[in-house]
Design a protein around this motif. Structure first.
Motif, mmCIF file in Angstrom:
data_model
loop_
_atom_site.group_PDB
_atom_site.id
_atom_site.type_symbol
_atom_site.label_atom_id
_atom_site.label_comp_id
_atom_site.label_asym_id
_atom_site.label_seq_id
_atom_site.Cartn_x
_atom_site.Cartn_y
_atom_site.Cartn_z
ATOM 1 N N ASP A 124 24.822 0.822 -7.039
ATOM 2 C CA ASP A 124 24.322 1.294 -8.332
ATOM 3 C C ASP A 124 23.071 0.516 -8.740
ATOM 4 N N PHE A 125 23.111 -0.797 -8.521
ATOM 5 C CA PHE A 125 21.968 -1.650 -8.883
ATOM 6 C C PHE A 125 20.720 -1.215 -8.119
ATOM 7 N N ILE A 126 20.865 -1.014 -6.826
ATOM 8 C CA ILE A 126 19.711 -0.651 -5.993
ATOM 9 C C ILE A 126 19.149 0.702 -6.415
ATOM 10 N N ARG A 127 20.040 1.641 -6.670
ATOM 11 C CA ARG A 127 19.595 2.979 -7.066
ATOM 12 C C ARG A 127 18.867 2.934 -8.419
ATOM 13 N N PHE A 128 19.410 2.189 -9.378
ATOM 14 C CA PHE A 128 18.769 2.087 -10.691
ATOM 15 C C PHE A 128 17.425 1.368 -10.560
ATOM 16 N N THR A 129 17.339 0.392 -9.651
ATOM 17 C CA THR A 129 16.074 -0.311 -9.432
ATOM 18 C C THR A 129 15.009 0.645 -8.926
ATOM 19 N N ALA A 130 15.388 1.531 -8.017
ATOM 20 C CA ALA A 130 14.430 2.525 -7.523
ATOM 21 C C ALA A 130 13.945 3.421 -8.654
ATOM 22 N N ASP A 131 14.881 3.859 -9.488
ATOM 23 C CA ASP A 131 14.495 4.678 -10.646
ATOM 24 C C ASP A 131 13.542 3.919 -11.555
ATOM 25 N N SER A 132 13.874 2.668 -11.839
ATOM 26 C CA SER A 132 13.060 1.869 -12.760
ATOM 27 C C SER A 132 11.680 1.598 -12.183
ATOM 28 N N GLY A 133 11.630 1.366 -10.862
ATOM 29 C CA GLY A 133 10.336 1.103 -10.231
ATOM 30 C C GLY A 133 9.391 2.268 -10.361
ATOM 31 N N GLY A 162 15.280 1.783 6.438
ATOM 32 C CA GLY A 162 13.877 2.048 6.741
ATOM 33 C C GLY A 162 12.883 1.019 6.244
ATOM 34 N N VAL A 163 13.339 -0.153 5.804
ATOM 35 C CA VAL A 163 12.389 -1.192 5.409
ATOM 36 C C VAL A 163 11.530 -1.544 6.629
ATOM 37 N N LEU A 186 0.816 -1.211 0.000
ATOM 38 C CA LEU A 186 0.000 0.000 0.000
ATOM 39 C C LEU A 186 0.852 1.264 0.000
ATOM 40 N N LYS A 187 2.145 1.127 0.293
ATOM 41 C CA LYS A 187 3.048 2.278 0.227
ATOM 42 C C LYS A 187 3.149 2.766 -1.211
ATOM 43 N N THR A 188 3.366 4.045 -1.378
ATOM 44 C CA THR A 188 3.551 4.559 -2.735
ATOM 45 C C THR A 188 4.910 4.115 -3.266
ATOM 46 N N VAL A 189 5.051 4.095 -4.563
ATOM 47 C CA VAL A 189 6.324 3.697 -5.149
ATOM 48 C C VAL A 189 7.426 4.678 -4.769
ATOM 49 N N ASN A 190 7.080 5.933 -4.583
ATOM 50 C CA ASN A 190 8.072 6.911 -4.159
ATOM 51 C C ASN A 190 8.573 6.621 -2.742
ATOM 52 N N GLU A 191 7.676 6.183 -1.874
ATOM 53 C CA GLU A 191 8.091 5.823 -0.515
ATOM 54 C C GLU A 191 9.024 4.624 -0.525
ATOM 55 N N ARG A 192 8.684 3.637 -1.344
ATOM 56 C CA ARG A 192 9.545 2.450 -1.428
ATOM 57 C C ARG A 192 10.894 2.817 -2.066
ATOM 58 N N ALA A 193 10.847 3.676 -3.075
ATOM 59 C CA ALA A 193 12.088 4.076 -3.750
ATOM 60 C C ALA A 193 13.011 4.840 -2.806
ATOM 61 N N ASP A 194 12.458 5.688 -1.957
ATOM 62 C CA ASP A 194 13.288 6.457 -1.032
ATOM 63 C C ASP A 194 14.082 5.542 -0.105
ATOM 64 N N ILE A 195 13.471 4.439 0.288
ATOM 65 C CA ILE A 195 14.162 3.472 1.144
ATOM 66 C C ILE A 195 15.311 2.818 0.383
ATOM 67 N N LEU A 196 15.081 2.495 -0.877
ATOM 68 C CA LEU A 196 16.149 1.900 -1.677
ATOM 69 C C LEU A 196 17.299 2.884 -1.896
ATOM 70 N N TYR A 197 16.973 4.139 -2.136
ATOM 71 C CA TYR A 197 18.029 5.142 -2.290
ATOM 72 C C TYR A 197 18.875 5.216 -1.012
ATOM 73 N N LYS A 198 18.210 5.170 0.125
ATOM 74 C CA LYS A 198 18.926 5.231 1.402
ATOM 75 C C LYS A 198 19.812 3.996 1.576
ATOM 76 N N ALA A 199 19.312 2.821 1.178
ATOM 77 C CA ALA A 199 20.109 1.597 1.274
ATOM 78 C C ALA A 199 21.369 1.698 0.413
ATOM 79 N N ALA A 200 21.232 2.262 -0.775
ATOM 80 C CA ALA A 200 22.388 2.433 -1.655
ATOM 81 C C ALA A 200 23.417 3.360 -1.013
ATOM 82 N N ASP A 201 22.943 4.448 -0.406
ATOM 83 C CA ASP A 201 23.863 5.381 0.260
ATOM 84 C C ASP A 201 24.581 4.700 1.424
#
Length: 487
Positions: A115-124, A206-207, A67-82
């Motif tokens: 890089d993989f995680i960040r690109f996945t967030a973008d693609s999602g 933040g997962v 139910l989370k928005t894709v932007n919310e899920r993507a922000d977590i992935l960006y943080k994981a990459a960092d």
């Protein structure tokens, strides 16, 4: 930051519903370094009951996560990459100790994973649906519209291998999470410490509780149980063909995405640039001691240029850096992951010698460190022509025609990748069209990346298609809502 992973006795814990817990069995599996046999830590041998609890937790958590928005899920992935990059030295050092990879390659694995995680967030964030008018099909009026979007599948069981325990775990976790699935990570035993560190990174990013959980244990006790669990909706596995076949036989009505073994061939034609070809083959065959599914594992070369190619290969193999990563920052050939693995490679070499292959260079073994080895005049009667060594030994098979090269390449039970070295684009496409593999590299070593390209194997090399967008699609499904207009 990572202290919660283990206690003072180096006994590691599993991530369950946001907490790091031991096992009710109070039994552990010791993890030793392949470099010096030192004890790195112990992981819990989880029970079937604990698997049940983990799966139920993941199933409950997924209902809220989707139910989370894709932007919310993507922000977590960006943080994981960092966070991965912030802790690159610590994680790379663990990779070196646990799987014997040199520090330079270990850092590369961690940075590539970020890089993989960040690109996945973008693609999602770019995943989109479609609307389909009903009148585009014969016999229907313009009174129906199908609104199609992609839905997550549910609980994804991610089973990662020893050789890339961070990258090939993240390549399953990130696409699953971005589309709304929850994940249960079952890392390979050798590689499980690195896998647990990765899970901690995602937790710190933040997962939410229960969305990512880990399971460690003996395959003989929980392996079949976890892959046939009623709460598993998708299995993403990287590992041996033997285990992949078993999973495929055991499961029923559960979609699978599997990357298995390979016997990747480098086909060298008469007009190939032999200097470039030799460089590419040596890099592709011996990096990380050939312990990669996409390593060049056999060279099929035209007889007319075989002598010169072998000479150039021998020269370049002699320039490889061989040793123990504890003593050198950057190496090509390192000790194999286990004595069992080294014994198997030795068996293949002994069989080749007994049946008349010519040892060009290498062939010596010290403990689990095997010198980079090249055999010439290998025939199809030798095991080395067909079996995957997962070690630093490569056979040269001489042929007289393109057709013979294609025949030998396709006779393998595997079909992951192949390379074709030629300056004739028509020959390149002709051979590529004939090869029974997932990917053909033209004038390049066989390799996995870039990670947004499709990556797949046929025959005994796997099923389904990976690559960031393809993995997201594999771990989701279309869902249609039809609007009926009554006029």
């Amino acid at each position: 930051m990572f202290g919660v992973l283990k206690d003072s006795d180096k006994r590691f814990k599993n991530l369950l519903n946001g907490d790091w817990v031991g096992s009710e069995s109070n039994q552990f599996i010791d993890i030793y370094s392949p470099l010096d046999q030192s004890l790195l830590g112990s992981v819990p041998a989880m029970t079937k009951n604990e698997v049940d609890i983990t799966m139920a937790t993941a199933k409950r958590a997924q209902k809220q996560w989707k139910l989370k928005t894709v932007n919310e899920r993507a922000d977590i992935l960006y943080k994981a990459a960092d966070l991965l990059l912030e802790h690159i030295e610590e994680l790379a050092h663990l990779l070196m100790l646990e799987i014997g990879k040199d520090m330079k390659s270990s850092r590369s694995e961690v940075s590539r994973t970020a890089d993989f995680i960040r690109f996945t967030a973008d693609s999602g964030k770019n995943v989109s649906g479609e609307s389909i008018p009903g009148d585009s099909f014969p016999g229907f009026k313009n009174n129906k519209v199908s609104v199609v979007k992609r839905e997550p599948l549910g609980v994804v069981l991610a089973i990662s291998p020893f050789n890339y325990p961070v990258n090939l775990a993240a390549s399953k976790i990130a696409p699953a999470l971005i589309i709304g699935n929850s994940v249960v990570l079952k890392p390979a035993t050798q590689g499980s410490l690195s896998g647990l560190y990765l899970a901690r990174i995602f937790q710190l990013a933040g997962v939410p509780l229960g969305v990512l959980n880990t399971v460690t244990g003996k395959g003989s006790e929980i392996g079949d149980y976890i892959t046939t669990h009623k709460d598993v909706d998708f299995i993403n596995f990287t590992g041996s063909t033997e285990v992949g076949r078993r999973i495929s036989k055991l499961t029923s009505m559960v979609p699978l995405l599997m990357e298995l073994g390979g016997k990747d061939a480098a086909i060298v034609l008469e007009d190939a640039d032999l200097e470039m070809t030799a460089s590419q083959i040596v890099a592709g065959a011996f990096s990380y001691s050939g312990q990669r599914c996409t390593a060049v594992k056999r060279i099929i070369v035209m007889e007319s240029v075989a002598d010169e190619l072998v000479q150039r290969l021998e020269e370049k193999i002699g320039q490889l850096k061989v040793g123990n990563p504890l003593e050198h920052e950057s190496l090509d050939v390192v000790p194999l992951i286990s004595t069992k693995a080294a014994d198997f490679v030795s068996e293949l070499m002994e069989d080749a010698v007994e049946k008349g292959a010519e040892l060009v260079t290498g062939g010596h073994r010290t403990g689990n460190l095997i010198e980079p080895t090249l055999f010439d005049y290998v025939t199809t009667h030798m095991r080395l022509a067909w079996e995957e060594p997962f070690g630093p030994v490569v056979p040269v098979i001489r042929v007289k025609s393109k057709e013979e090269a294609i025949e030998i390449a396709n006779e393998s039970e595997y079909g992951l990748q192949s390379s074709v070295f030629t300056q004739n684009i028509e020959d390149a496409f002709y051979i590529a069209d004939q090869l029974e593999v997932g990917t053909v590299q033209v004038n390049n070593k066989t390799e996995r990346g870039p990670d947004h390209f499709p990556f797949l194997g046929v025959k005994s090399s796997g099923m389904g298609t990976q690559g960031i967008r393809y993995s997201i699609e594999s771990m989701s499904r279309p869902k249609a809502t039809i609007i009926n207009l009554h006029r």
